[in-house]
Design a protein around this motif. Sequence first.
Motif, mmCIF file in Angstrom:
data_model
loop_
_atom_site.group_PDB
_atom_site.id
_atom_site.type_symbol
_atom_site.label_atom_id
_atom_site.label_comp_id
_atom_site.label_asym_id
_atom_site.label_seq_id
_atom_site.Cartn_x
_atom_site.Cartn_y
_atom_site.Cartn_z
ATOM 1 N N LYS A 112 0.807 -1.142 0.071
ATOM 2 C CA LYS A 112 -0.028 0.159 0.091
ATOM 3 C C LYS A 112 0.851 1.302 -0.011
ATOM 4 C CE LYS A 112 -4.103 -1.905 2.231
ATOM 5 N NZ LYS A 112 -5.047 -2.029 3.436
ATOM 6 N N ASP A 113 1.937 1.265 0.538
ATOM 7 C CA ASP A 113 2.804 2.447 0.838
ATOM 8 C C ASP A 113 4.246 1.901 0.921
ATOM 9 O OD1 ASP A 113 4.398 4.518 2.435
ATOM 10 O OD2 ASP A 113 2.800 5.433 1.525
ATOM 11 N N GLU A 114 5.443 2.699 0.450
ATOM 12 C CA GLU A 114 6.674 2.184 0.340
ATOM 13 C C GLU A 114 7.213 2.020 1.894
ATOM 14 O OE1 GLU A 114 10.552 3.452 -2.134
ATOM 15 O OE2 GLU A 114 8.861 4.708 -1.984
ATOM 16 N N ASN A 115 6.567 2.744 2.972
ATOM 17 C CA ASN A 115 6.977 2.569 4.186
ATOM 18 C C ASN A 115 6.441 1.103 4.741
ATOM 19 O OD1 ASN A 115 7.623 5.068 4.261
ATOM 20 N ND2 ASN A 115 6.082 6.103 4.748
ATOM 21 N N GLU A 116 5.719 0.518 4.034
ATOM 22 C CA GLU A 116 5.048 -0.701 4.571
ATOM 23 C C GLU A 116 6.312 -1.927 4.571
ATOM 24 O OE1 GLU A 116 2.309 -1.072 6.139
ATOM 25 O OE2 GLU A 116 1.241 0.447 5.181
ATOM 26 N N ILE A 117 7.475 -1.530 3.631
ATOM 27 C CA ILE A 117 8.467 -2.600 3.504
ATOM 28 C C ILE A 117 9.344 -2.832 4.928
ATOM 29 C CG2 ILE A 117 10.870 -2.761 2.646
ATOM 30 C CD1 ILE A 117 9.852 -1.731 0.239
ATOM 31 N N LYS A 153 -2.510 -8.838 5.215
ATOM 32 C CA LYS A 153 -3.434 -8.217 4.375
ATOM 33 C C LYS A 153 -3.324 -6.646 4.427
ATOM 34 C CE LYS A 153 -7.484 -9.294 7.367
ATOM 35 N NZ LYS A 153 -8.757 -10.028 7.509
ATOM 36 N N GLU A 154 -3.328 -6.243 5.809
ATOM 37 C CA GLU A 154 -3.493 -4.659 6.066
ATOM 38 C C GLU A 154 -2.226 -4.125 5.127
ATOM 39 O OE1 GLU A 154 -5.754 -3.503 7.430
ATOM 40 O OE2 GLU A 154 -6.799 -5.438 8.034
ATOM 41 N N ILE A 155 -1.218 -4.421 4.697
ATOM 42 C CA ILE A 155 0.005 -3.768 4.088
ATOM 43 C C ILE A 155 -0.069 -4.084 2.461
ATOM 44 C CG2 ILE A 155 1.379 -3.848 6.192
ATOM 45 C CD1 ILE A 155 3.075 -6.078 5.083
ATOM 46 N N ILE A 156 -0.926 -5.025 2.125
ATOM 47 C CA ILE A 156 -0.879 -5.346 0.718
ATOM 48 C C ILE A 156 -1.956 -4.466 0.016
ATOM 49 C CG2 ILE A 156 -1.253 -7.270 -1.270
ATOM 50 C CD1 ILE A 156 -0.759 -9.298 1.039
ATOM 51 N N PRO A 176 -4.012 -19.132 4.502
ATOM 52 C CA PRO A 176 -4.927 -17.915 4.938
ATOM 53 C C PRO A 176 -4.597 -17.393 6.416
ATOM 54 C CG PRO A 176 -5.991 -19.952 4.472
ATOM 55 C CD PRO A 176 -4.504 -20.366 4.477
ATOM 56 N N LYS A 177 -3.760 -18.226 7.282
ATOM 57 C CA LYS A 177 -3.577 -17.828 8.648
ATOM 58 C C LYS A 177 -2.273 -16.522 8.301
ATOM 59 C CE LYS A 177 -4.641 -21.602 11.479
ATOM 60 N NZ LYS A 177 -4.065 -22.737 12.379
ATOM 61 N N LEU A 178 -1.385 -16.932 7.514
ATOM 62 C CA LEU A 178 -0.294 -15.846 7.323
ATOM 63 C C LEU A 178 -1.000 -14.656 6.580
ATOM 64 C CD1 LEU A 178 2.842 -17.967 6.153
ATOM 65 C CD2 LEU A 178 2.511 -16.832 8.177
ATOM 66 N N TYR A 179 -1.794 -15.004 5.742
ATOM 67 C CA TYR A 179 -2.350 -13.847 4.943
ATOM 68 C C TYR A 179 -3.098 -12.722 5.998
ATOM 69 C CZ TYR A 179 -4.892 -11.353 1.236
ATOM 70 O OH TYR A 179 -5.388 -10.404 0.167
ATOM 71 N N SER A 180 -3.805 -13.351 7.045
ATOM 72 C CA SER A 180 -4.255 -12.422 8.010
ATOM 73 C C SER A 180 -3.399 -11.594 8.507
ATOM 74 C CB SER A 180 -5.128 -13.215 8.958
ATOM 75 O OG SER A 180 -4.219 -13.983 9.682
ATOM 76 N N GLU A 181 -1.925 -11.840 8.775
ATOM 77 C CA GLU A 181 -1.013 -10.887 9.200
ATOM 78 C C GLU A 181 -0.620 -9.877 8.301
ATOM 79 O OE1 GLU A 181 2.239 -12.784 11.357
ATOM 80 O OE2 GLU A 181 1.031 -14.612 11.479
#
Length: 568
Positions: A453-458, A496-499, A489-494
Amino acid sequence: MNEILFFGLNQNPILIKNEPNSITKPIQFKFENENENENENENENENENENENENENENENENENENENENEKQIKQISTGNYSIIFLFENGKAIEYLRYPNPNPNQNPSKIQIEENIQKVSVGYENEAILTKERNVFAKGYDINPKNTNEFINISSLIEDTNDRIIQDIVSGYNSIYLLTSNQNVYGIGLNHYGQLGFDSKKLPKTRKPILMMKNVSKIFSGNSSRHVFLLNSNQELFGCGWNKQGQLGLRKSRKQYWKIKKLTKIQNIPKGKIIDIQCGYFHSIMLIENENQNPKRKLYSTGRHGYNGLGKNEYTYEFTEMKSSLFENDDNIFDFSVGNVHNLILTSNSKLIVFGRNYFGELGTGDTNEQLIPIQIELPKLRFNEDISNYHVLCGDNKSFLYYSPFLYSFSNLEEDLIKLFERKEFCNISFKTKNGEIIEAHKLILKYRLKDENEIEKLQEIISNKSIKESNQIFEMIYSNNSKINPKLYSEIKEIINSNEKIEETIKRIYLNENENENEKDFIIERKEKQYKFPKLILIMRSELYRGMFLSVTKITLIKLQIIVN
């Protein structure tokens, strides 16, 4: 652990020892060595309890290695026909059970001896096809190699056009095999007695060399006992050919006049919506349509012989007609389905297993051998992995059935798959991530810039990776590239907010192409065409030209020089 339920014919080959020939209720299927491994694990656990306080760090490393090894044994896919069954594992290896008589009847199961890692398997009535991660196709069977029916040969190498030998998908029918190339061309090989290769069966009854059937194809649909095939083009237009005696092609014609459709014919009167899948049986076909404007969004449509197509009518159906049942109403959504020779399985989002069709060997799992003309629901044993029904899959064979757990049964588009391979090519990467055990994963910052979503999410991504194993970290990157939450799915939940999950891979690459503000060192590849220069990121050089050529055309509207660049 593998989660596999089996029911139906349990002989030729025998899949589960000390069980009857016909298993009429779903039971747990285990490979012979799994039982041995369980006993070994029990003994190991006893020994570990005795020495529980010794060398904790070593035990942790051993446990991690055991988990990695266990994951490699996980089932990725099962495919079955009349004469064989193949189990494909996540590590790219496969085993097969062969029907008697076979050269080594006492050696079931046996390992498939192919040097390349296997991506997909597809078993037909009397043939097998294997797609490797190197995009080659190996096949065997009487109509493929009559001199040695048990020897795999590379049939993709037999395609005359050497630029069309990179295979994207494979589908097996009744002694026929269909290959979808990266250029979206479909080739057929094998039996053509019913016109299932799209040619006059009298002039070409069979071929042992792939022949071009159709161009601009996005999907192939057939079945292990099917003598007909459907091809879907990029405009969602459906074409079919082959046997149509019972109306299994959905062509509204007299069955006496149209027993054999010898050339690809456009199928009319298709229901509105997106065609998700078509499963083909011996006498019938079932289509899954998704439409955002209907409730539920997904509906099934069938054509062909009554009883086996689930319509409950004492007549043949010559076009795709909606399957109506109280089991599909309300908010139930069709998640997965499979069509065998003359029986059918449907798995819904509410974890219902719905069955109908022939049941001579208990392949419907109803507890008896009574035929079911209309869909009914059967009870299942308690499943071990209940957290996500999307990781379960149903499969119908000739006279047997499977329900199995596989979080790995997903497919990337060619572009997505090649993007993932970027992590294996350090010379093209410019950012590193460290896992909790200190392993380094190389990535390409330019892609992550657009996928997050943002370059800072790296920085947040690095924090997440620092607490994960190497396998979990690789899965995280795969999900970032593909937006495919089914991978884990479990990892994705961690994450998903930054994708940036609203953007497709294709849109990401186009943004990279069209962004004129990128640093020059990211755009150092120049194509000269008609006195004009076109700059593209160095990144694209590592992808197969056959895969990205179409995207270049959509962006630049020009014909590019074809570059022979292959990812090893």
